[in-house]
Structures are given as C-alpha cells and as structure tokens.
Design a protein around this motif. Structure first.
Motif, PDB file in Angstrom:
ATOM      1  N   VAL A  26       0.852  -1.189   0.000  1.00 49.98           N
ATOM      2  CA  VAL A  26       0.000   0.000   0.000  1.00 49.98           C
ATOM      3  C   VAL A  26       0.890   1.243   0.000  1.00 49.98           C
ATOM      4  O   VAL A  26       1.809   1.367   0.827  1.00 49.98           O
ATOM      5  CB  VAL A  26      -0.943   0.002   1.228  1.00 49.98           C
ATOM      6  N   THR A  27       0.613   2.136  -0.961  1.00 54.25           N
ATOM      7  CA  THR A  27       1.441   3.333  -1.083  1.00 54.25           C
ATOM      8  C   THR A  27       0.709   4.432  -1.835  1.00 54.25           C
ATOM      9  O   THR A  27      -0.184   4.158  -2.635  1.00 54.25           O
ATOM     10  CB  THR A  27       2.784   3.015  -1.786  1.00 54.25           C
ATOM     11  N   LYS A  28       1.089   5.662  -1.576  1.00 54.65           N
ATOM     12  CA  LYS A  28       0.515   6.824  -2.245  1.00 54.65           C
ATOM     13  C   LYS A  28       1.391   7.184  -3.441  1.00 54.65           C
ATOM     14  O   LYS A  28       2.612   7.296  -3.311  1.00 54.65           O
ATOM     15  CB  LYS A  28       0.419   7.998  -1.278  1.00 54.65           C
ATOM     16  N   VAL A  29       0.749   7.366  -4.611  1.00 51.23           N
ATOM     17  CA  VAL A  29       1.468   7.678  -5.854  1.00 51.23           C
ATOM     18  C   VAL A  29       0.663   8.688  -6.672  1.00 51.23           C
ATOM     19  O   VAL A  29      -0.463   9.028  -6.321  1.00 51.23           O
ATOM     20  CB  VAL A  29       1.717   6.413  -6.707  1.00 51.23           C
ATOM     21  N   LYS A  30       1.257   9.118  -7.785  1.00 52.44           N
ATOM     22  CA  LYS A  30       0.578   9.998  -8.736  1.00 52.44           C
ATOM     23  C   LYS A  30       0.127   9.188  -9.956  1.00 52.44           C
ATOM     24  O   LYS A  30       0.807   8.251 -10.372  1.00 52.44           O
ATOM     25  CB  LYS A  30       1.508  11.112  -9.211  1.00 52.44           C
ATOM     26  N   LEU A  31      -1.007   9.583 -10.515  1.00 51.75           N
ATOM     27  CA  LEU A  31      -1.495   8.972 -11.744  1.00 51.75           C
ATOM     28  C   LEU A  31      -0.586   9.340 -12.918  1.00 51.75           C
ATOM     29  O   LEU A  31       0.158  10.330 -12.843  1.00 51.75           O
ATOM     30  CB  LEU A  31      -2.909   9.471 -12.059  1.00 51.75           C
ATOM     31  N   PRO A  32      -0.653   8.578 -14.021  1.00 49.64           N
ATOM     32  CA  PRO A  32       0.081   8.978 -15.225  1.00 49.64           C
ATOM     33  C   PRO A  32      -0.320  10.395 -15.639  1.00 49.64           C
ATOM     34  O   PRO A  32      -1.437  10.840 -15.367  1.00 49.64           O
ATOM     35  CB  PRO A  32      -0.377   7.958 -16.275  1.00 49.64           C
ATOM     36  N   GLN A  33       0.598  11.065 -16.313  1.00 57.53           N
ATOM     37  CA  GLN A  33       0.349  12.424 -16.773  1.00 57.53           C
ATOM     38  C   GLN A  33       0.669  12.528 -18.257  1.00 57.53           C
ATOM     39  O   GLN A  33       1.396  11.705 -18.804  1.00 57.53           O
ATOM     40  CB  GLN A  33       1.209  13.424 -16.014  1.00 57.53           C
ATOM     41  N   LEU A  34       0.126  13.565 -18.886  1.00 54.84           N
ATOM     42  CA  LEU A  34       0.483  13.882 -20.256  1.00 54.84           C
ATOM     43  C   LEU A  34       1.279  15.174 -20.220  1.00 54.84           C
ATOM     44  O   LEU A  34       0.804  16.197 -19.720  1.00 54.84           O
ATOM     45  CB  LEU A  34      -0.761  14.046 -21.131  1.00 54.84           C
TER      46      LEU A  34
ATOM     47  N   ASN B 288      11.844   1.215  -1.652  1.00 55.96           N
ATOM     48  CA  ASN B 288      11.666  -0.222  -1.864  1.00 55.96           C
ATOM     49  C   ASN B 288      10.214  -0.593  -2.136  1.00 55.96           C
ATOM     50  O   ASN B 288       9.672  -1.519  -1.539  1.00 55.96           O
ATOM     51  CB  ASN B 288      12.230  -1.015  -0.685  1.00 55.96           C
ATOM     52  N   VAL B 289       9.608   0.147  -3.064  1.00 58.71           N
ATOM     53  CA  VAL B 289       8.245  -0.149  -3.492  1.00 58.71           C
ATOM     54  C   VAL B 289       8.250  -0.289  -5.016  1.00 58.71           C
ATOM     55  O   VAL B 289       9.021   0.371  -5.709  1.00 58.71           O
ATOM     56  CB  VAL B 289       7.249   0.946  -3.031  1.00 58.71           C
ATOM     57  N   LYS B 290       7.396  -1.177  -5.518  1.00 56.74           N
ATOM     58  CA  LYS B 290       7.259  -1.392  -6.960  1.00 56.74           C
ATOM     59  C   LYS B 290       5.834  -1.027  -7.370  1.00 56.74           C
ATOM     60  O   LYS B 290       4.872  -1.479  -6.753  1.00 56.74           O
ATOM     61  CB  LYS B 290       7.541  -2.851  -7.313  1.00 56.74           C
TER      62      LYS B 290
END
Length: 185
Positions: free
Chosen positions: A73-81, A134-136
């Motif tokens: 479980v981790t917080k990330v950003k969505l893909p961007q253009l 250390n997250v994928k």
C-alpha cells in the motif's frame, strides 16, 4: 541479446530491474510496466505521442487511465500527459495522487489538450514525497482516448489494445500499450 525493457517506453533514470515485468496480476496479458523506488533510483518512464496524434486533439477533452497496483500500500501519482506548446513552452496535465494496494484497479483523469500543443509524452512518474523506498508500482492497459470517460473501464477489442468500447462507446487508444508486452533489443 535482450535487455528485457518494455519496447517503445523510455526510462529517464536507471533502476536495477527491467521496466517490463511478467506478472500473473496483469489484467491484459502476462506483462506489466514496473517502476521501482529504491534508495538509488526514482524512475520515470515515458512514451511519445506524435504531433499527428496530438494536433487533432487540440481543445478537446481526453481521458488518460491505467490499471495500477503496487507491491505494498502506497501513495502515488497517476500517469500524466506532458506536452510541448508552440513556440517553446511545455505543460502537463494536473497531477492527481491516489493510494494503491496490491490489487489492480483502474484509475483515470480527464483534461483538455491546449490549443498550442504540438507533441506530447505519456509520463509515468508515480512517486511522491510520501512514497516509501523499496516499493514497486505496476501499470497495465494504459489508455489515452478522446472523450470524457468518468466511469467504467475500457474494454479492448484486440490483443494490441488499440481500440475498444468504453461505456458502450467506441474509442481508439493512442498509447502503444502492446509494446510493454514485448521487450526491446
């Protein structure tokens, strides 16, 4: 000879493992794109969108989405253009943060392509300051389609994920999704 990198996706930094990863969790085949954050890497992966593809989308709304998951479980950003604007500027879609689990789920964002856009890149830069080391992060079924698709998921009608239906409406995928299922030389 094979580096096992995802074909036609370009890394801007170096991670220890290839970006193309075989996984049983991939919703669209056997492979997914993988980006890892370690104490030595913080990768970005991108794919160009040609001016022949982006110019017809000027002043139109598009939807960019993907099935995404992580190994924890981790917080990330969505893909961007990211886009090149005439004459010498750049811009990008507004980043949106989400929380991933280890189960693939479909995420999307919609936005309007600026009139001055000349070329673009789909950019996978998922990490935030809150993302642990250390997250994928995994991506599959990446889609960029003309139109506003606020609900549902795309259903691809060919093995290359080049077209399909979304909310019973036909769409064309501008992302070379199929390329992450093949390795580059």
């Amino acid at each position: 000879f094979n580096w096992d990198e995802a074909s036609q996706w370009y890394r801007l930094r170096s991670q220890s493992q290839p970006s193309r990863s075989q996984t049983a969790q991939a919703p669209w085949g056997k492979y997914a794109l993988r980006i890892e954050k370690t104490n030595k890497s913080n990768d970005t992966i991108s794919q160009p969108i040609t001016n022949a593809q982006i110019i017809p989308l000027r002043e139109k709304t598009v939807t960019l989405g993907a099935w995404m998951w992580a190994d924890k479980v981790t917080k990330v950003k969505l893909p961007q253009l990211k886009y090149a604007l005439y004459p010498k500027e750049t811009g990008r879609s507004t980043p949106k943060a989400i929380t991933l689990t280890n189960t693939p789920a479909f995420y999307r964002l919609t936005f309007k392509i600026p009139y001055a856009s000349e070329e673009a890149w789909v950019v996978l830069t998922p990490f935030t300051t809150a993302t642990p080391e250390n997250v994928k992060i995994y991506y599959d079924g990446i889609v960029l389609a003309e139109g506003e698709y606020l609900q549902g998921e795309p259903h691809f009608q060919d093995s290359n994920a080049t077209f399909g239906t979304w909310n019973e409406k036909p769409f064309k995928n501008l992302i070379g999704h199929r390329f992450h299922h093949h390795s580059s030389l």
